[in-house]
Design an enzyme around this catalytic site. Structure first.
Site, mmCIF file in Angstrom:
data_model
loop_
_atom_site.group_PDB
_atom_site.id
_atom_site.type_symbol
_atom_site.label_atom_id
_atom_site.label_comp_id
_atom_site.label_asym_id
_atom_site.label_seq_id
_atom_site.Cartn_x
_atom_site.Cartn_y
_atom_site.Cartn_z
ATOM 1 N N GLU A 97 0.804 -1.217 0.000
ATOM 2 C CA GLU A 97 0.000 0.000 0.000
ATOM 3 C C GLU A 97 0.841 1.272 0.000
ATOM 4 O O GLU A 97 0.473 2.268 -0.640
ATOM 5 C CB GLU A 97 -0.947 0.004 1.203
ATOM 6 C CG GLU A 97 -1.971 -1.153 1.200
ATOM 7 C CD GLU A 97 -1.405 -2.497 1.683
ATOM 8 O OE1 GLU A 97 -0.238 -2.538 2.139
ATOM 9 O OE2 GLU A 97 -2.140 -3.504 1.584
ATOM 10 N N PHE B 138 -5.691 -0.399 5.693
ATOM 11 C CA PHE B 138 -4.351 -0.553 5.113
ATOM 12 C C PHE B 138 -3.931 0.698 4.356
ATOM 13 O O PHE B 138 -2.779 1.100 4.372
ATOM 14 C CB PHE B 138 -4.316 -1.786 4.216
ATOM 15 C CG PHE B 138 -4.858 -3.005 4.891
ATOM 16 C CD1 PHE B 138 -4.468 -3.310 6.197
ATOM 17 C CD2 PHE B 138 -5.778 -3.830 4.271
ATOM 18 C CE1 PHE B 138 -4.978 -4.423 6.846
ATOM 19 C CE2 PHE B 138 -6.294 -4.940 4.915
ATOM 20 C CZ PHE B 138 -5.901 -5.238 6.203
ATOM 21 N N ASP C 229 -13.984 -10.565 10.190
ATOM 22 C CA ASP C 229 -12.528 -10.493 10.024
ATOM 23 C C ASP C 229 -11.823 -9.907 11.248
ATOM 24 O O ASP C 229 -10.657 -10.191 11.491
ATOM 25 C CB ASP C 229 -12.163 -9.666 8.786
ATOM 26 C CG ASP C 229 -12.128 -10.519 7.517
ATOM 27 O OD1 ASP C 229 -12.015 -11.754 7.634
ATOM 28 O OD2 ASP C 229 -12.215 -9.940 6.422
ATOM 29 N N ARG D 131 -18.215 -1.707 3.647
ATOM 30 C CA ARG D 131 -18.400 -3.029 3.047
ATOM 31 C C ARG D 131 -19.887 -3.362 2.939
ATOM 32 O O ARG D 131 -20.345 -3.871 1.917
ATOM 33 C CB ARG D 131 -17.708 -4.079 3.910
ATOM 34 C CG ARG D 131 -18.030 -5.492 3.479
ATOM 35 C CD ARG D 131 -17.391 -6.521 4.403
ATOM 36 N NE ARG D 131 -17.641 -7.854 3.892
ATOM 37 C CZ ARG D 131 -18.120 -8.855 4.628
ATOM 38 N NH1 ARG D 131 -18.373 -8.670 5.906
ATOM 39 N NH2 ARG D 131 -18.318 -10.039 4.098
HETATM 40 C C1 LIG Z 1 -1.665 -4.999 4.661
HETATM 41 C C2 LIG Z 1 -2.751 -5.836 4.131
HETATM 42 N N1 LIG Z 1 -3.217 -5.578 2.892
HETATM 43 C C3 LIG Z 1 -4.240 -6.314 2.412
HETATM 44 C C4 LIG Z 1 -4.811 -7.306 3.154
HETATM 45 C C5 LIG Z 1 -5.998 -8.085 2.633
HETATM 46 N N2 LIG Z 1 -5.611 -9.459 2.305
HETATM 47 C C6 LIG Z 1 -5.885 -10.476 3.142
HETATM 48 S S1 LIG Z 1 -5.298 -11.952 2.581
HETATM 49 C C7 LIG Z 1 -4.689 -11.224 1.184
HETATM 50 C C8 LIG Z 1 -3.953 -12.059 0.174
HETATM 51 C C9 LIG Z 1 -2.809 -12.770 0.803
HETATM 52 O O1 LIG Z 1 -2.146 -13.564 -0.114
HETATM 53 P P1 LIG Z 1 -0.957 -14.504 0.371
HETATM 54 O O2 LIG Z 1 -0.020 -13.719 1.224
HETATM 55 O O3 LIG Z 1 -0.366 -15.138 -0.817
HETATM 56 O O4 LIG Z 1 -1.675 -15.535 1.321
HETATM 57 P P2 LIG Z 1 -2.134 -17.040 1.047
HETATM 58 O O5 LIG Z 1 -2.200 -17.289 -0.422
HETATM 59 O O6 LIG Z 1 -1.084 -17.890 1.671
HETATM 60 O O7 LIG Z 1 -3.455 -17.194 1.726
HETATM 61 C C10 LIG Z 1 -4.967 -9.854 1.170
HETATM 62 C C11 LIG Z 1 -4.597 -8.938 0.093
HETATM 63 C C12 LIG Z 1 -4.295 -7.522 4.442
HETATM 64 N N3 LIG Z 1 -4.803 -8.460 5.262
HETATM 65 N N4 LIG Z 1 -3.264 -6.782 4.897
#
Ligand SMILES: Cc1ncc(C[n+]2csc(CCOP(=O)(O)OP(=O)(O)O)c2C)c(N)n1
Lengths: 277, 323
Positions: free
Chosen positions: B64, B89, B123, B173
């Site tokens: 971000e 975020f 969440d 949301r």
């Molecule tokens: C700082 C932040 N930005 C966005 C999110 C929203 N978010 C939750 S899970 C996710 C995707 C995560 O992907 P990855 O790290 O590859 O996890 P996995 O595939 O292992 O579940 C996002 C963007 C968040 N939790 N924190």
């Protein structure tokens, strides 16, 4: 001194993995929301730590000062950690299905206010490795054998903070920190290669001064061996680049971006449990 | 202003949905509109823009801080850049960049945070944005807006695209009831009086506007005449509307899905202190992080309902009477 969780055979560990996977899909179905994909991809990597004797911890004494620490950077994968903490005896198994409900200790993301055995409250991606570095440094200062482990998602390591921490750990030769990258190739909006590609990933970590161990994150022998290699590596931090399958163990969730953050239906749960029998 | 009868509201789309749809309208009418998103496009609804204008959509990954500064660079070079993520975020990870690359040099950046407040539900606190208005309002030169329904979100997004300067828009949301009829205007720095009243004024923004309207209905049944104001522009604030409410009703309740520290309420209090001191009560999240639960359960537990606003109004009236 407190005892260390006993080591189990690979067959026993694989049986534990199945049980953990059943918990994951069941609790997320009950919650009607949550993140099955990234929980299922992380199972072997965490089961080796908690049940394979790779991490020194004692469920009867969660605040044991010299315990190893685990920080779940990718906090949305809380169900896998909850299932493991419960099976290990830290928290009640019979409450797993209260996941995400008001008043449950099993909050949507790991929350230390509800489960003191959690080493950190996470959910905002990118902070796990920094926290683990701090814990590892504190242990070094205290002359404690504590090692600090953290698991990051492949999407998560797009955060700049992860690379600040990577530089920090190598500079300070924090060899009691281990970073696990759950390289399941899918993030929230889709495939990592389409959102923000990470390759060449092992080269990046090496260039940052890390000892890199690349492995199949679902091969129990390889996972155990990787942690042993990390523990034996002195003078630099170690990272496990674990190739995994998002949704592993449930055919219709495997490699399916839809199940990053969607609960199975009751019908899908039955199919999943049949596959995990 | 309100559609239908005075207190009756029909459910509409979520404000994030209206944001996503409106971005596409903007994209069609102005080729300088560009959008950046940080792996949440299917949640912030920038995915609609991404599908129609892939060459003007920049996937930033989960990063971000970088996204905000890239957006500021795009805007500094003549584009109208929208950067979007969950509000938590965007504001917390991107704050330094909002400050130094957008606010300080007065760059035309549009930051839109969705999933604000505690009504995201299950969440839990790491994803809940309850500090965002305090942070955004602290930035000199920023305009900060929190529309309550799909109609006002659409109008606000058109306003901010036309406005020159850095902006933060807050979206939710959850679906929200429709308060406005199409065609209503939402100038930056304005507000709308939704219900006339003379005993007490209920001022809110975002999802709590509908709750304030319901509170006014229950107060009316008790013979209390409550004015309801939608303060969709948190900064700049409609000082005249606040001063008038203070002068004419002598009691104000500020209600918001945000920490009471640093939210709309304290900004209103500053204006009343400077113009017409009056009794005030504050309904909001009080110095605490919430938890997981359904949106409804959380709004109940953390006191963000019509009953809480009505109770605060009664308390304010009692204090006013005792003066
Ligand atoms: C700082 C932040 N930005 C966005 C999110 C929203 N978010 C939750 S899970 C996710 C995707 C995560 O992907 P990855 O790290 O590859 O996890 P996995 O595939 O292992 O579940 C996002 C963007 C968040 N939790 N924190």
């Amino acid at each position: 001194m407190a005892t260390v969780t006993e080591t189990r055979s690979v067959q026993e560990l694989q049986a534990v993995c199945k049980q953990i996977r059943r918990h994951i899909v069941t609790m997320i179905t009950a919650a009607k929301s949550g993140h099955p994909g990234g929980s299922l991809s992380a199972v072997e990597l965490l089961v080796s730590l908690y049940f394979g004797g790779r991490m020194r911890h004692d469920p009867k004494n969660p605040q044991w000062k010299e315990r190893d620490r685990f920080v779940l950077g990718k906090g949305h994968a809380a169900p896998v950690l909850y299932a493991i903490l419960a099976e290990a005896g830290y928290t009640p198994v019979d409450e797993l299905n209260t996941l995400r409900k008001l008043g449950s200790i099993y909050q949507g993301h790991p929350d230390r206010r509800f489960i003191p055995a959690l080493e950190a409250s996470t959910g905002s991606l990118g902070e796990g490795l920094s926290l683990a570095c701090g814990m590892a440094l504190a242990a070094r200062l205290d002359g404690s054998p504590t090692r600090a482990y953290t698991m990051l998602g492949d999407g998560e390591i797009q955060e700049g903070q992860v690379w600040e921490a990577a530089m920090f750990a190598a500079f300070h030769k924090i060899d009691n920190v281990v970073c696990i990258v759950d390289y399941n190739r899918i993030q929230l909006d889709g495939f990592v290669k389409d959102i923000m590609d990470l390759e060449p990933l092992t080269d990046k970590w090496r260039a940052f001064g890390w000892h890199v161990i690349e492995l199949d994150g679902h091969d129990m022998n390889a996972v155990n061996a990787a942690y042993d290699e990390a523990a034996a590596t002195k003078g630099k931090p170690s990272v496990l680049i674990a190739h995994t399958v998002k949704g592993k163990g449930v055919s219709f969730m495997e490699n399916n971006p839809k199940f990053h953050g969607m609960a199975p239906t009751a019908e899908e749960l039955q199919k999943a449990l049949a596959e995990l029998a | 202003m309100a559609t239908g009868t005075k207190f009756e509201l029909k459910m509409g789309a979520a404000t994030r949905e209206a944001f996503g749809r409106t971005l596409v309208e903007l994209g069609r009418s102005n080729k300088d509109v560009v959008v950046c998103d940080a792996d949440l496009s299917k949640s912030t609804m920038t995915t609609y823009f991404a599908q129609e204008f892939p060459e003007r959509f920049f996937s930033c990954g989960i990063a971000e801080a970088n996204m905000v500064a890239v957006g500021a660079g795009l805007s500094s070079s003549g584009k109208i850049a929208f950067v979007s993520s969950f509000s938590a975020f965007l504001l917390n990870k991107g704050f330094e960049q909002l400050r130094v690359t957008a606010a300080y040099p007065d760059v035309n950046l549009k930051a839109v945070g969705t999933h604000s407040g505690i009504s995201i539900g299950e969440d839990g606190p790491s994803q809940m944005s309850i500090e965002d208005l305090a942070l955004a309002c602290s930035l000199p030169g920023f305009a900060v807006l929190s529309p309550c329904d799909e109609v006002s979100m659409r109008a606000v997004i058109h306003e901010v695209a036309a406005h020159k300067g850095p902006v933060f828009v807050r979206a939710a949301r959850a679906k929200s009831p429709i308060v406005y009829s199409e065609g209503t205007r939402f100038p930056i720095g304005g507000s709308h009086e939704l219900i006339a009243g003379k005993d007490v004024t209920l001022i809110s923004h975002g999802l709590l506007v509908a709750e304030a309207i319901r509170a006014a209905a229950s107060l009316e049944a008790e013979g209390i005449s409550a004015r309801v104001i939608d303060m969709y522009s948190i900064k700049p604030l409609d000082r005249d509307a606040v001063a008038r409410a203070a002068r004419e009703t002598g009691a104000i309740v500020a209600a918001e899905e945000h920490l009471t520290d640093g939210g709309l309420g304290v900004r209103i209090a500053q204006v009343t202190a400077e113009t017409t001191p009056c009794v005030m009560e504050f309904a909001g999240v009080n110095n605490v992080y919430a938890e997981s639960g359904t949106p409804d359960e959380l709004l109940d537990k953390y006191g963000l309902r019509a009953v809480n606003i009505a109770a605060a109004a009664r308390k304010a009236l009692a204090r006013k009477g005792a003066r």
